[in-house]
Motif scaffolding. Structure first.
Motif, PDB file in Angstrom:
ATOM      1  N   PHE A  95      76.612  59.867  89.113  1.00 39.40           N
ATOM      2  CA  PHE A  95      77.738  60.389  88.343  1.00 39.40           C
ATOM      3  C   PHE A  95      77.743  59.818  86.932  1.00 39.40           C
ATOM      4  N   ARG A  96      77.406  58.544  86.793  1.00 39.87           N
ATOM      5  CA  ARG A  96      77.334  57.947  85.450  1.00 39.87           C
ATOM      6  C   ARG A  96      76.262  58.656  84.619  1.00 39.87           C
ATOM      7  N   ILE A  97      75.137  58.949  85.243  1.00 39.12           N
ATOM      8  CA  ILE A  97      74.035  59.598  84.547  1.00 39.12           C
ATOM      9  C   ILE A  97      74.382  61.036  84.186  1.00 39.12           C
ATOM     10  N   ILE A  98      75.045  61.743  85.099  1.00 40.04           N
ATOM     11  CA  ILE A  98      75.426  63.126  84.827  1.00 40.04           C
ATOM     12  C   ILE A  98      76.397  63.195  83.651  1.00 40.04           C
ATOM     13  N   GLU A  99      77.345  62.258  83.597  1.00 32.89           N
ATOM     14  CA  GLU A  99      78.284  62.258  82.476  1.00 32.89           C
ATOM     15  C   GLU A  99      77.550  62.015  81.159  1.00 32.89           C
ATOM     16  N   GLU A 100      76.541  61.178  81.175  1.00 33.14           N
ATOM     17  CA  GLU A 100      75.724  60.963  79.978  1.00 33.14           C
ATOM     18  C   GLU A 100      75.034  62.270  79.580  1.00 33.14           C
ATOM     19  N   LEU A 101      74.513  62.984  80.576  1.00 31.61           N
ATOM     20  CA  LEU A 101      73.859  64.264  80.300  1.00 31.61           C
ATOM     21  C   LEU A 101      74.862  65.271  79.742  1.00 31.61           C
ATOM     22  N   ARG A 102      76.056  65.323  80.330  1.00 26.95           N
ATOM     23  CA  ARG A 102      77.064  66.272  79.873  1.00 26.95           C
ATOM     24  C   ARG A 102      77.453  65.994  78.416  1.00 26.95           C
ATOM     25  N   GLU A 103      77.511  64.728  78.032  1.00 25.33           N
ATOM     26  CA  GLU A 103      77.895  64.369  76.671  1.00 25.33           C
ATOM     27  C   GLU A 103      76.774  64.629  75.666  1.00 25.33           C
ATOM     28  N   PRO A 149      75.018  69.308  76.604  1.00 25.11           N
ATOM     29  CA  PRO A 149      75.881  70.187  77.404  1.00 25.11           C
ATOM     30  C   PRO A 149      75.159  71.392  77.990  1.00 25.11           C
ATOM     31  N   GLU A 150      74.172  71.916  77.281  1.00 26.33           N
ATOM     32  CA  GLU A 150      73.451  73.075  77.788  1.00 26.33           C
ATOM     33  C   GLU A 150      72.623  72.709  79.009  1.00 26.33           C
ATOM     34  N   ALA A 151      72.020  71.533  78.990  1.00 26.45           N
ATOM     35  CA  ALA A 151      71.269  71.074  80.167  1.00 26.45           C
ATOM     36  C   ALA A 151      72.208  70.903  81.353  1.00 26.45           C
ATOM     37  N   PHE A 152      73.372  70.303  81.106  1.00 28.36           N
ATOM     38  CA  PHE A 152      74.364  70.155  82.180  1.00 28.36           C
ATOM     39  C   PHE A 152      74.759  71.523  82.730  1.00 28.36           C
ATOM     40  N   HIS A 153      74.981  72.479  81.844  1.00 31.64           N
ATOM     41  CA  HIS A 153      75.383  73.820  82.277  1.00 31.64           C
ATOM     42  C   HIS A 153      74.320  74.458  83.167  1.00 31.64           C
ATOM     43  N   LEU A 154      73.069  74.378  82.780  1.00 32.59           N
ATOM     44  CA  LEU A 154      71.998  74.975  83.580  1.00 32.59           C
ATOM     45  C   LEU A 154      71.897  74.313  84.948  1.00 32.59           C
ATOM     46  N   LEU A 155      71.939  72.987  84.973  1.00 28.03           N
ATOM     47  CA  LEU A 155      71.768  72.270  86.239  1.00 28.03           C
ATOM     48  C   LEU A 155      72.973  72.414  87.157  1.00 28.03           C
ATOM     49  N   TYR A 183      63.472  73.896  83.175  1.00 24.53           N
ATOM     50  CA  TYR A 183      62.551  72.769  83.321  1.00 24.53           C
ATOM     51  C   TYR A 183      62.847  71.678  82.301  1.00 24.53           C
ATOM     52  N   LEU A 184      63.181  72.063  81.088  1.00 21.78           N
ATOM     53  CA  LEU A 184      63.522  71.074  80.072  1.00 21.78           C
ATOM     54  C   LEU A 184      64.793  70.323  80.441  1.00 21.78           C
ATOM     55  N   ALA A 185      65.759  71.042  81.012  1.00 18.14           N
ATOM     56  CA  ALA A 185      66.994  70.392  81.445  1.00 18.14           C
ATOM     57  C   ALA A 185      66.726  69.444  82.613  1.00 18.14           C
ATOM     58  N   PHE A 186      65.919  69.898  83.568  1.00 19.95           N
ATOM     59  CA  PHE A 186      65.583  69.070  84.733  1.00 19.95           C
ATOM     60  C   PHE A 186      64.835  67.811  84.298  1.00 19.95           C
ATOM     61  N   ARG A 187      63.928  67.986  83.361  1.00 26.28           N
ATOM     62  CA  ARG A 187      63.176  66.838  82.851  1.00 26.28           C
ATOM     63  C   ARG A 187      64.108  65.867  82.122  1.00 26.28           C
ATOM     64  N   LYS A 188      65.083  66.386  81.380  1.00 27.67           N
ATOM     65  CA  LYS A 188      66.041  65.533  80.687  1.00 27.67           C
ATOM     66  C   LYS A 188      66.807  64.674  81.683  1.00 27.67           C
ATOM     67  N   LEU A 189      67.214  65.297  82.799  1.00 28.35           N
ATOM     68  CA  LEU A 189      67.907  64.543  83.841  1.00 28.35           C
ATOM     69  C   LEU A 189      66.995  63.464  84.412  1.00 28.35           C
ATOM     70  N   MET A 190      65.737  63.787  84.657  1.00 31.04           N
ATOM     71  CA  MET A 190      64.795  62.815  85.217  1.00 31.04           C
ATOM     72  C   MET A 190      64.612  61.622  84.282  1.00 31.04           C
ATOM     73  N   VAL A 191      64.546  61.886  82.989  1.00 28.78           N
ATOM     74  CA  VAL A 191      64.400  60.800  82.016  1.00 28.78           C
ATOM     75  C   VAL A 191      65.597  59.862  82.089  1.00 28.78           C
TER      76      VAL A 191
END
Length: 385
Positions: A238-246, A249-255, A310-318
């Motif tokens: 959840f901490r990581i997802i909030e970082e992604l959302r901030e 936002p487009e990556a968060f939306h896709l995922l 894929y770019l969004a998924f990779r961003k989350l993995m990073v």
């Protein structure tokens, strides 16, 4: 409709009451305004619930969609409504109406009690002793509250027996059975059916994302860990997802909107589902993370979004591998870790397996579903809150 716990004193009263074609409006003494639609009120008439089970008996189709209140009055504690059909009369506690009002003045704020964390949790993680947990319901209640907030905790001095992990889990509720059994042993094995049953490094992940509903809380009890390596790793999804959302936002939306296939299969099973990697509710509050690179199947979304996804998924993995978020703990025999399997990712470093695939590192695990965990917490809360 009745409360099982005594509520604190209710100090708000009705100032005015008005009837319209489809609803009833109450102006409260604190200035708030609440609209109660007639169908909602009729559906929640206290007479429509079983007196013992408190389950609804009333069938909404027994009244017309145009049912209305022909009369409504109130006193200091109660609202009285006479209906246009069946000569029915309803009696509502004002406190109950106020607590369940759904108008803008009563819009619920963020009720999440989760506390996000990064590496700093190593200094603040809640711990409890096995004997205290097993013998004291207040200790159990405080532990459950702490686990719900951070999603992770350790129990110390758990007996190194086959029943140690289930004794702790059964203090909460029933165990969840999966295709790996009710209890599973995490150790290096010949011909493994899962990467967990090797001595290889195990990247951070959520267990069993391929299930329709992944298990809620996971328990891992260390029986042996004299291997070189094999440290357990954890990160707060959840901490990581909030970082992604901030930050993206487009990556968060896709995922959180595009579903992907998820699958586990071996010679005995082939369990599949389709879901988003991030699940949030209608208010944007995080519900679960379904992240497990070895259990996502071949992506098959429309070609127009394949590259972006894929770019969004990779961003989350990073972000998941960012050292700000990942903790590493060397478990010792008698340690038990509990964590929210739909929030907190876990993994391990590689280790040297003993000869014969035994003895070097042995964890024993099981699951309890979120709904059962939360039920136990609510029931204990009636006594200790």
């Amino acid at each position: 409709m009745s409360s099982l716990a005594q509520k604190e004193q209710f100090d708000v009263s009705v100032k005015t009451l008005n009837l319209s074609e489809r609803s009833l409006e109450i102006r409260w003494s604190d200035g708030k305004i609440a609209t109660f639609h007639y169908l909602w009120l009729r559906d929640n008439c206290p007479s429509g619930f079983h007196p013992s089970t408190q389950e609804r008996l009333f069938n909404l189709t027994t009244v017309s969609p145009d049912i209305r209140a022909v009369k409504a009055t109130f006193d200091e504690t109660t609202l009285y409504v006479t209906w246009s059909e069946g000569a029915h009369k309803s009696v509502y506690r004002l406190q109950w109406l106020y607590e369940n009002a759904y108008s803008p003045d009563f819009k619920k704020t963020d009720t999440s009690i989760t506390v996000p964390w990064g590496t700093e949790i190593l200094n603040t993680m809640y711990e409890v002793d096995y004997n205290d947990l097993m013998q004291d319901d207040l200790a159990l209640f405080n532990w459950l509250k702490a686990v719900q907030k951070s999603g992770i905790s350790y129990v110390r001095n758990v007996p190194c027996t086959d029943e140690g992990v289930t004794d702790v889990a059964n203090r909460i509720s029933f165990l969840r059975q999966t295709n790996f059994g009710t209890v599973f042993d995490v150790q290096s094995k010949p011909n493994p059916i899962n990467n967990a049953y090797t001595s290889e490094a195990l990247p951070l992940h959520i267990d069993l994302i391929n299930q329709e509903i992944p298990p809620g809380y996971q328990f891992l009890h260390c029986l042996a860990n004299d291997s070189r390596g094999g440290e357990s790793t954890y990160a707060d999804g959840f901490r990581i997802i909030e970082e992604l959302r901030e930050t993206d936002p487009e990556a968060f939306h896709l995922l959180s909107t595009v579903t992907v296939p998820m699958r586990f299969h071996d010679t005995e099973t082939d369990i599949r589902t389709r879901n988003t990697i991030i699940n949030a509710d209608e208010n944007g509050q995080l519900v679960e993370l379904r992240y497990s690179p070895h259990l996502v199947d071949t992506f098959d979304m429309d070609e127009s979004m394949m590259d972006s996804f894929y770019l969004a998924f990779r961003k989350l993995m990073v972000l998941i591998n960012d050292p700000r978020f990942v903790i590493s703990v060397k478990m010792k025999p008698g340690d038990l870790c509990i964590f929210d399997n739909r929030r907190v990712m876990h993994g391990r470093n590689a280790y040297e397996a003993g000869d014969g695939y035994s003895g070097a590192r042995h964890l024993r695990g099981c699951y309890v579903d979120r709904s059962d965990f939360e039920s136990r917490l609510r029931v204990l809360g009636r006594k200790y809150d």
